[in-house]
Design an enzyme around this catalytic site. Structure first.
Site, PDB file in Angstrom:
ATOM      1  N   GLU A   1      40.374  51.630  41.336  1.00  0.00           N
ATOM      2  CA  GLU A   1      41.729  51.557  41.883  1.00  0.00           C
ATOM      3  C   GLU A   1      42.662  52.426  41.038  1.00  0.00           C
ATOM      4  O   GLU A   1      42.414  52.667  39.848  1.00  0.00           O
ATOM      5  CB  GLU A   1      42.202  50.089  41.857  1.00  0.00           C
ATOM      6  CG  GLU A   1      43.606  49.900  42.391  1.00  0.00           C
ATOM      7  CD  GLU A   1      43.937  48.436  42.705  1.00  0.00           C
ATOM      8  OE1 GLU A   1      43.176  47.539  42.292  1.00  0.00           O
ATOM      9  OE2 GLU A   1      44.964  48.203  43.381  1.00  0.00           O
TER      10      GLU A   1
ATOM     11  N   ASN B   1      43.751  45.077  52.461  1.00  0.00           N
ATOM     12  CA  ASN B   1      43.254  44.396  51.264  1.00  0.00           C
ATOM     13  C   ASN B   1      44.116  43.169  51.001  1.00  0.00           C
ATOM     14  O   ASN B   1      45.350  43.263  51.045  1.00  0.00           O
ATOM     15  CB  ASN B   1      43.355  45.335  50.049  1.00  0.00           C
ATOM     16  CG  ASN B   1      43.074  44.614  48.741  1.00  0.00           C
ATOM     17  OD1 ASN B   1      41.914  44.317  48.442  1.00  0.00           O
ATOM     18  ND2 ASN B   1      44.111  44.322  47.955  1.00  0.00           N
ATOM     19  N   GLU B   2      43.484  42.051  50.765  1.00  0.00           N
ATOM     20  CA  GLU B   2      44.218  40.815  50.443  1.00  0.00           C
ATOM     21  C   GLU B   2      45.472  40.688  51.319  1.00  0.00           C
ATOM     22  O   GLU B   2      46.594  40.551  50.819  1.00  0.00           O
ATOM     23  CB  GLU B   2      44.546  40.741  48.938  1.00  0.00           C
ATOM     24  CG  GLU B   2      43.278  40.705  48.102  1.00  0.00           C
ATOM     25  CD  GLU B   2      43.458  40.312  46.636  1.00  0.00           C
ATOM     26  OE1 GLU B   2      44.595  40.198  46.166  1.00  0.00           O
ATOM     27  OE2 GLU B   2      42.425  40.101  45.967  1.00  0.00           O
TER      28      GLU B   2
ATOM     29  N   TYR C   1      37.514  35.865  41.583  1.00  0.00           N
ATOM     30  CA  TYR C   1      37.518  36.249  40.174  1.00  0.00           C
ATOM     31  C   TYR C   1      37.179  35.053  39.287  1.00  0.00           C
ATOM     32  O   TYR C   1      37.514  33.909  39.621  1.00  0.00           O
ATOM     33  CB  TYR C   1      38.889  36.802  39.772  1.00  0.00           C
ATOM     34  CG  TYR C   1      39.111  38.219  40.285  1.00  0.00           C
ATOM     35  CD1 TYR C   1      38.574  39.303  39.607  1.00  0.00           C
ATOM     36  CD2 TYR C   1      39.849  38.461  41.441  1.00  0.00           C
ATOM     37  CE1 TYR C   1      38.765  40.610  40.062  1.00  0.00           C
ATOM     38  CE2 TYR C   1      40.045  39.764  41.900  1.00  0.00           C
ATOM     39  CZ  TYR C   1      39.504  40.829  41.206  1.00  0.00           C
ATOM     40  OH  TYR C   1      39.683  42.113  41.648  1.00  0.00           O
TER      41      TYR C   1
ATOM     42  N   GLU D   1      35.597  42.387  45.765  1.00  0.00           N
ATOM     43  CA  GLU D   1      36.203  42.216  44.433  1.00  0.00           C
ATOM     44  C   GLU D   1      35.622  40.968  43.800  1.00  0.00           C
ATOM     45  O   GLU D   1      35.751  39.868  44.356  1.00  0.00           O
ATOM     46  CB  GLU D   1      37.728  42.097  44.515  1.00  0.00           C
ATOM     47  CG  GLU D   1      38.402  43.424  44.850  1.00  0.00           C
ATOM     48  CD  GLU D   1      39.919  43.375  44.792  1.00  0.00           C
ATOM     49  OE1 GLU D   1      40.475  42.584  44.000  1.00  0.00           O
ATOM     50  OE2 GLU D   1      40.539  44.138  45.552  1.00  0.00           O
TER      51      GLU D   1
ATOM     52  N   GLN E   1      36.553  46.273  37.695  1.00  0.00           N
ATOM     53  CA  GLN E   1      36.481  47.589  38.288  1.00  0.00           C
ATOM     54  C   GLN E   1      35.651  48.496  37.389  1.00  0.00           C
ATOM     55  O   GLN E   1      35.352  48.102  36.265  1.00  0.00           O
ATOM     56  CB  GLN E   1      37.875  48.139  38.473  1.00  0.00           C
ATOM     57  CG  GLN E   1      38.772  47.271  39.378  1.00  0.00           C
ATOM     58  CD  GLN E   1      40.087  47.943  39.753  1.00  0.00           C
ATOM     59  OE1 GLN E   1      40.346  49.090  39.449  1.00  0.00           O
ATOM     60  NE2 GLN E   1      40.959  47.171  40.435  1.00  0.00           N
TER      61      GLN E   1
HETATM   62  O1  AHR Z   1      41.332  44.244  40.993  1.00  0.00           O
HETATM   63  C1  AHR Z   1      42.676  44.026  40.697  1.00  0.00           C
HETATM   64  C2  AHR Z   1      43.456  43.461  41.861  1.00  0.00           C
HETATM   65  O2  AHR Z   1      42.991  42.176  42.155  1.00  0.00           O
HETATM   66  C3  AHR Z   1      43.325  44.178  43.174  1.00  0.00           C
HETATM   67  O3  AHR Z   1      44.191  45.253  43.289  1.00  0.00           O
HETATM   68  C4  AHR Z   1      43.699  43.114  44.163  1.00  0.00           C
HETATM   69  O4  AHR Z   1      43.086  43.303  45.401  1.00  0.00           O
HETATM   70  C5  AHR Z   1      43.273  41.834  43.479  1.00  0.00           C
HETATM   71  O5  AHR Z   1      44.256  40.874  43.519  1.00  0.00           O
END
Ligand code: AHR
Length: 508
Positions: free
Chosen positions: A28, A175-176, A252, A308, A357
């Site tokens: 990103e 995205n999201e 996450y 992600e 990432q």
């Molecule tokens: O990976 C960092 C961020 O986490 C991304 O930009 C977003 O999609 C997520 O909240």
């Protein structure tokens, strides 16, 4: 005394293929991922080809990265692709409001990204802007990238120096959308996803695999609503009427909460188990999202793309909080290895994943020093390296017996995690020991085929928080593992506390 776990594997009962795209990456415009990570510019003293760091490309080619997601993340829904084409010194600037509020000069744009993918021999996975873009803008970008004749967008691409269209297999629709991508209600996004997907067209023989922005963690309602919007999947035998082909999922891992996520390198034993227990939750999330999808799509035509995932810690002291720069320890390596076990177990639904990432951001493969430009491979990189044999192999079930557990975060965390796959005349078995202090022996009970030979590797370190730095780049690095012995039933593997072991078999 060392305790024993048994793992029974029927080597002749090959299951679904583990797509190589499960080993995908994510880059990103965030912190030093693109600028200073991949991109140093043509005039840099850092060895580069057309501005792209050569050592980064070399390291990533070694782990055979199959695809790269770009340009975000949250950035994708702020990104207007026309700002990133044409002469670099004439490109408009913008504010990267999500990540550090810094000015983005757009010097890394479409051509630079596609050049990077060609150098990496990786497929591009482009996230289109649904949050602040238009249907026309997305449609034009697809045409610019993939159309071969003299259409307006193909002609513009040629003016910018690229004659042949590129191949773009993967396309993200937002995205999201529930968060930074527009704070939408699912009903709104479900309609937009169908609309945008319709105009993200296939040109010539380029076939897009379109991925709609999916759920956050356990938002099963989001998944259900998207699945319902597909209509009658059972009646659409070849999937031709589907507006898009997959949904995503983001999850996450952290030991704290969003306000205080935990430190990357300093943690207690409790936080070690808490982290691995939360990583283990990926199995539950995949099962539950798959169950929802199965109801509408029993033949599993629609893919789940975990685009992600990974650890998210508090940033390293002294770094920009908006740059999400974090160190990466043996704990991160085991988070990665156990995620892969979960993805392999769901190979029939999980068609692709992207760790967040690749360079200098979150659970990175590579860290680069902003002052000296030194490059460090993280423990997580080594898990990807040790697992390359699973790419495009067929999953094998691993039946584990006598696995101790630890109670953490409201669940029982099994302290041994495993997965296996087979390809041609070989098999690869992955074993993680999550215990902080207890060594184990794993009796591999291998059935159905004979083992003609084996090799093994181990990734571990004396300290749970061991990590690699420019001064100690191999504090956590794979080594040949001598602790594997042939037995009457298969193999006996020493699995020391807090270690990751892969065993490669030659089969007859
Ligand atoms: O990976 C960092 C961020 O986490 C991304 O930009 C977003 O999609 C997520 O909240």
């Amino acid at each position: 005394m060392t305790s024993t776990t048994t793992a029974i594997i029927n080597l002749d009962l090959a299951g679904p293929t583990i797509s190589r795209h499960v080993y995908g990456q994510f880059a990103e415009h965030l912190g030093r991922c693109i600028y200073g990570g991949f991109w140093v510019g043509e005039d840099s003293e850092v060895p580069n080809v057309r501005g792209i760091r050569s050592d980064v490309v070399e390291a990533l080619r070694a782990i055979r990265i199959p695809n790269l997601r770009w340009p975000g993340g949250c950035f994708a829904d702020d990104y207007h692709w026309r700002d990133g084409i044409g002469p670099r010194d004439q490109r408009p600037r913008m504010v990267n409001s999500h990540w550090g509020d810094v000015v983005e000069d757009n010097s890394f744009g479409t051509h630079e990204f596609m050049d990077l993918c060609e150098m990496l021999d990786a497929d591009p996975y482009i996230s289109g802007n649904v949050g602040s873009g238009t249907v026309q803008e997305m449609s034009d970008w697809v045409e610019y990238l993939t159309r071969g004749d003299d259409s307006p967008m193909a002609a513009l691409r040629r003016e910018n120096g690229r004659d042949e269209p590129w191949k773009v297999p993967f396309w993200g629709l937002g995205n999201e959308a529930w968060g930074c991508g527009g704070h939408m209600r699912i009903e709104t996004f479900a309609a937009l996803a169908r609309q945008y997907a319709t105009y993200a067209r296939n040109h010539g023989d380029n076939k897009l695999y379109r991925v709609a922005a999916g759920a956050d963690t356990a938002d099963y309602h989001w998944t259900e609503t998207l699945m319902r919007s597909f209509g009658d999947l059972a009646a659409d035998a070849d999937g031709a009427a589907h507006p898009y082909q997959a949904l995503s999922l983001h999850y996450y891992t952290m030991s704290g909460d969003w306000a205080d996520k935990g430190a990357a390198t300093s943690f207690t034993e409790d936080e070690w188990y808490l982290t691995l227990s939360r990583a283990h939750r990926m199995r539950e999330l995949l099962s539950r999202h798959s169950t929802v999808m199965d109801r509408y799509d029993p033949h599993r035509k629609v893919g789940l793309v975990v685009d992600e995932w990974g650890t998210w810690w508090n940033v390293e002291e002294g770094t920009n909080p908006g740059f999400l720069y974090q160190q990466n320890t043996l704990r991160d390596a085991l988070v990665a290895s156990t995620h892969f076990d979960a993805f392999h177990a769901h190979a029939d639904r999980v068609v692709m994943t992207n760790i967040a990432q690749t360079v200098n951001v979150l659970q990175a493969m590579i860290l680069t020093d902003p002052d000296t430009n030194a490059l460090v491979l993280t423990p997580t990189y080594h898990v990807f390296a040790m697992n390359t044999g699973h790419q495009d192999a067929q999953a094998l079930d691993v039946h584990l017996r006598d696995v101790p557990t630890v109670a953490s975060d409201g669940r029982e965390l099994p302290l041994v995690s495993a997965s296996a796959s087979t390809k041609d005349d070989g098999a690869l078995i992955s074993l993680s020991n999550l215990s902080t202090d207890e060594d184990r022996t794993v009796q591999l009970d291998l059935r159905g085929r004979s083992v003609a030979g084996f090799t093994a590797q181990i990734l571990s370190a004396g300290e749970l928080s061991a990590h690699n730095t420019p001064e100690a780049p191999a504090a956590v690095a794979p080594a040949d593992h001598a602790g594997v012995r042939a037995t009457e039933r298969g193999l006996e593997v020493d699995l020391p506390a807090h270690s990751y072991v892969t065993v490669s078999l030659r089969l007859v």
